[in-house]
Design a protein around this motif. Structure first.
Motif, mmCIF file in Angstrom:
data_model
loop_
_atom_site.group_PDB
_atom_site.id
_atom_site.type_symbol
_atom_site.label_atom_id
_atom_site.label_comp_id
_atom_site.label_asym_id
_atom_site.label_seq_id
_atom_site.Cartn_x
_atom_site.Cartn_y
_atom_site.Cartn_z
ATOM 1 N N ALA A 39 26.922 16.400 47.629
ATOM 2 C CA ALA A 39 28.249 17.034 47.363
ATOM 3 C C ALA A 39 28.825 15.410 47.122
ATOM 4 C CB ALA A 39 29.104 17.686 48.682
ATOM 5 N N ASN A 40 29.840 14.989 46.119
ATOM 6 C CA ASN A 40 30.735 13.556 45.488
ATOM 7 C C ASN A 40 31.836 14.159 44.637
ATOM 8 O OD1 ASN A 40 29.704 14.144 43.604
ATOM 9 N ND2 ASN A 40 28.808 11.982 42.931
ATOM 10 N N TYR A 41 32.313 15.780 44.775
ATOM 11 C CA TYR A 41 33.066 16.664 43.810
ATOM 12 C C TYR A 41 34.968 15.787 44.196
ATOM 13 C CZ TYR A 41 29.225 19.454 44.333
ATOM 14 O OH TYR A 41 28.206 19.739 43.858
ATOM 15 N N PRO A 42 35.153 15.579 43.810
ATOM 16 C CA PRO A 42 37.091 15.392 43.374
ATOM 17 C C PRO A 42 37.590 16.043 44.695
ATOM 18 C CG PRO A 42 36.563 15.078 40.540
ATOM 19 C CD PRO A 42 35.227 15.528 42.140
ATOM 20 N N GLY A 43 38.084 15.763 45.228
ATOM 21 C CA GLY A 43 38.391 16.532 46.372
ATOM 22 C C GLY A 43 38.126 17.818 47.276
ATOM 23 N N TRP A 44 36.806 17.167 47.799
ATOM 24 C CA TRP A 44 36.071 17.928 48.425
ATOM 25 C C TRP A 44 36.199 16.927 49.699
ATOM 26 C CZ3 TRP A 44 31.330 15.407 50.927
ATOM 27 C CH2 TRP A 44 30.403 16.449 51.426
ATOM 28 N N ARG A 45 36.129 17.717 50.890
ATOM 29 C CA ARG A 45 36.168 17.005 52.327
ATOM 30 C C ARG A 45 34.985 17.233 52.841
ATOM 31 N NH1 ARG A 45 42.529 17.746 53.123
ATOM 32 N NH2 ARG A 45 43.483 16.265 51.952
ATOM 33 N N SER A 46 34.513 18.863 52.923
ATOM 34 C CA SER A 46 33.606 18.942 53.841
ATOM 35 C C SER A 46 32.829 19.513 53.579
ATOM 36 C CB SER A 46 33.888 19.213 55.231
ATOM 37 O OG SER A 46 34.443 19.776 55.741
ATOM 38 N N SER A 47 31.381 19.851 54.404
ATOM 39 C CA SER A 47 30.629 21.426 54.028
ATOM 40 C C SER A 47 29.968 21.578 55.328
ATOM 41 C CB SER A 47 30.032 21.762 53.217
ATOM 42 O OG SER A 47 30.192 21.790 51.648
ATOM 43 N N THR A 48 30.008 22.610 55.933
ATOM 44 C CA THR A 48 29.248 23.120 57.037
ATOM 45 C C THR A 48 28.326 24.012 56.990
ATOM 46 O OG1 THR A 48 31.061 22.192 58.492
ATOM 47 C CG2 THR A 48 29.173 23.080 59.985
ATOM 48 N N LEU A 49 26.803 23.859 56.990
ATOM 49 C CA LEU A 49 26.587 25.482 56.810
ATOM 50 C C LEU A 49 26.134 25.969 58.078
ATOM 51 C CD1 LEU A 49 24.786 26.719 54.340
ATOM 52 C CD2 LEU A 49 23.074 25.447 55.077
ATOM 53 N N HIS A 50 26.287 27.552 58.148
ATOM 54 C CA HIS A 50 25.948 28.526 58.800
ATOM 55 C C HIS A 50 24.426 29.270 58.623
ATOM 56 C CE1 HIS A 50 30.073 26.984 59.815
ATOM 57 N NE2 HIS A 50 30.375 27.827 60.999
ATOM 58 N N GLY A 51 23.663 29.127 59.762
ATOM 59 C CA GLY A 51 22.416 30.257 59.994
ATOM 60 C C GLY A 51 23.018 31.944 59.979
ATOM 61 N N GLY A 52 22.244 32.358 59.557
ATOM 62 C CA GLY A 52 23.183 33.662 60.367
ATOM 63 C C GLY A 52 21.772 34.446 61.415
ATOM 64 N N ILE A 53 22.312 34.365 62.508
ATOM 65 C CA ILE A 53 20.876 34.832 63.480
ATOM 66 C C ILE A 53 20.684 36.572 63.490
ATOM 67 C CG2 ILE A 53 21.202 35.654 65.766
ATOM 68 C CD1 ILE A 53 22.494 33.328 66.286
ATOM 69 N N GLN A 71 39.016 25.009 41.835
ATOM 70 C CA GLN A 71 38.454 25.664 40.528
ATOM 71 C C GLN A 71 38.482 24.604 39.167
ATOM 72 O OE1 GLN A 71 42.694 26.450 39.677
ATOM 73 N NE2 GLN A 71 41.989 28.801 40.504
ATOM 74 N N GLU A 72 38.117 23.272 39.549
ATOM 75 C CA GLU A 72 37.717 21.790 38.591
ATOM 76 C C GLU A 72 36.163 22.008 39.176
ATOM 77 O OE1 GLU A 72 37.941 17.068 37.813
ATOM 78 O OE2 GLU A 72 39.338 18.966 39.185
ATOM 79 N N ARG A 73 35.567 22.289 40.437
ATOM 80 C CA ARG A 73 33.747 21.590 40.895
ATOM 81 C C ARG A 73 33.600 23.249 39.909
ATOM 82 N NH1 ARG A 73 28.708 21.834 41.358
ATOM 83 N NH2 ARG A 73 27.736 22.868 43.132
ATOM 84 N N TYR A 74 33.622 25.061 40.259
ATOM 85 C CA TYR A 74 33.904 26.093 39.607
ATOM 86 C C TYR A 74 33.621 26.248 38.313
ATOM 87 C CZ TYR A 74 32.667 27.559 44.677
ATOM 88 O OH TYR A 74 32.617 26.901 45.702
ATOM 89 N N GLU A 75 34.597 25.580 37.716
ATOM 90 C CA GLU A 75 34.848 25.585 36.125
ATOM 91 C C GLU A 75 33.179 24.695 35.487
ATOM 92 O OE1 GLU A 75 38.742 25.225 35.537
ATOM 93 O OE2 GLU A 75 39.079 27.121 35.882
ATOM 94 N N GLY A 76 32.936 23.605 36.736
ATOM 95 C CA GLY A 76 32.476 22.756 35.386
ATOM 96 C C GLY A 76 31.315 23.501 35.125
ATOM 97 N N GLU A 77 30.363 23.032 33.852
ATOM 98 C CA GLU A 77 29.401 23.503 33.106
ATOM 99 C C GLU A 77 28.354 23.661 34.249
ATOM 100 O OE1 GLU A 77 29.340 25.041 29.984
ATOM 101 O OE2 GLU A 77 31.150 24.841 30.227
ATOM 102 N N ASN A 78 27.531 22.578 35.071
ATOM 103 C CA ASN A 78 26.667 22.288 35.637
ATOM 104 C C ASN A 78 26.513 23.628 36.354
ATOM 105 O OD1 ASN A 78 24.041 21.166 36.524
ATOM 106 N ND2 ASN A 78 25.676 21.037 38.854
ATOM 107 N N PHE A 79 27.814 24.104 37.456
ATOM 108 C CA PHE A 79 28.248 24.977 38.389
ATOM 109 C C PHE A 79 27.589 26.540 37.919
ATOM 110 C CE2 PHE A 79 30.148 28.026 40.718
ATOM 111 C CZ PHE A 79 30.165 27.674 42.011
#
Length: 231
Positions: A39-53, A71-79
């Motif tokens: 992740a190095n997207y403009p405006g991205w600050r952090s991601s914290t991944l949780h696994g369900g118990i 929206q810019e991230r999710y409208e990208g062609e790769n995404f």
């Protein structure tokens, strides 16, 4: 590591993924960890991944600078053409909740609410559906001062997040362990203080749905972890 606070200006996004089994969950978590690492997207600050118990699933708690950056991230062609089809193979359902933190409550022994795999929090995420006309009232009820929680064994923190779409409220809570949470969750109404009983009685009719799961944090990364030249 990420912190939860109402005044940091972040858009908070919950990406919730359901899957079919613990093995499928592991594949999903490994895949998501790889995406977070890149992740190095403009405006991205952090991601914290949780696994369900309790149920096989994953939750990604993501902080963004703004809705426009998301929206810019999710409208990208790769995404759209690579990421989305891949996750449809790994999951049975995907939900994206855009929220803002409106209130936090933490035990007096804590200075701030931090999330990350270096901690041992037993995490509970509750999604409460509500009619848009009742959302403000539900938020008001859940953010009332409650000193009693300081006396509840095992309580660490909880954060109330308002859904930007208007029809849900999220409660993100941290506990010492499952036993502490279950003891609180199953506490008979007559054993709760009067103000807590009144709040719960007023909130209950406002809910149109309620779902929850328990989690452990398995991975976290923030933009601050990247070398300056890579941001």
């Amino acid at each position: 590591m990420p912190f939860i606070t109402p005044d940091n200006g972040s858009l908070t996004v919950f990406n919730l993924f359901d899957t079919t089994s613990p093995d499928a969950q592991k594949i999903l978590l490994d895949t998501m960890e790889g995406i977070i690492d890149g992740a190095n997207y403009p405006g991205w600050r952090s991601s914290t991944l949780h696994g369900g118990i309790d149920q096989p699933c994953a939750a990604n708690y993501i902080q963004w600078r703004s809705v426009a950056d998301l929206q810019e991230r999710y409208e990208g062609e790769n995404f759209k053409h690579n990421t989305v089809p891949h996750f449809s193979e790994l999951t049975t359902s995907v939900h994206l909740l855009k929220t803002e933190v409106v209130s936090t409550r933490l035990h007096a022994a804590l200075e701030h609410i931090e999330i990350g795999p270096h901690r041992d929090d037993f995490t509970v995420i509750v999604i409460m559906g509500v009619d848009p006309s009742d959302q403000a009232r539900l938020v008001e009820l859940f953010t009332e001062p409650d000193e009693w929680m300081q006396e509840v064994p095992g309580f660490r923190s909880n954060s109330i997040l308002r859904g930007l779409d208007g029809d849900y409220v999220v409660n993100y809570a941290q506990w010492d362990d499952r036993e502490s949470y279950e003891r609180f969750h199953k506490l008979p109404e007559e054993d709760r203080p009067a103000h807590s009983r009144a709040m719960r009685a007023a909130a209950r009719p406002l809910l149109t749905s309620r779902s929850s799961n328990t989690y452990e944090v398995v991975y976290s990364r923030s933009a601050a972890d990247q070398p300056a030249g890579d941001r």
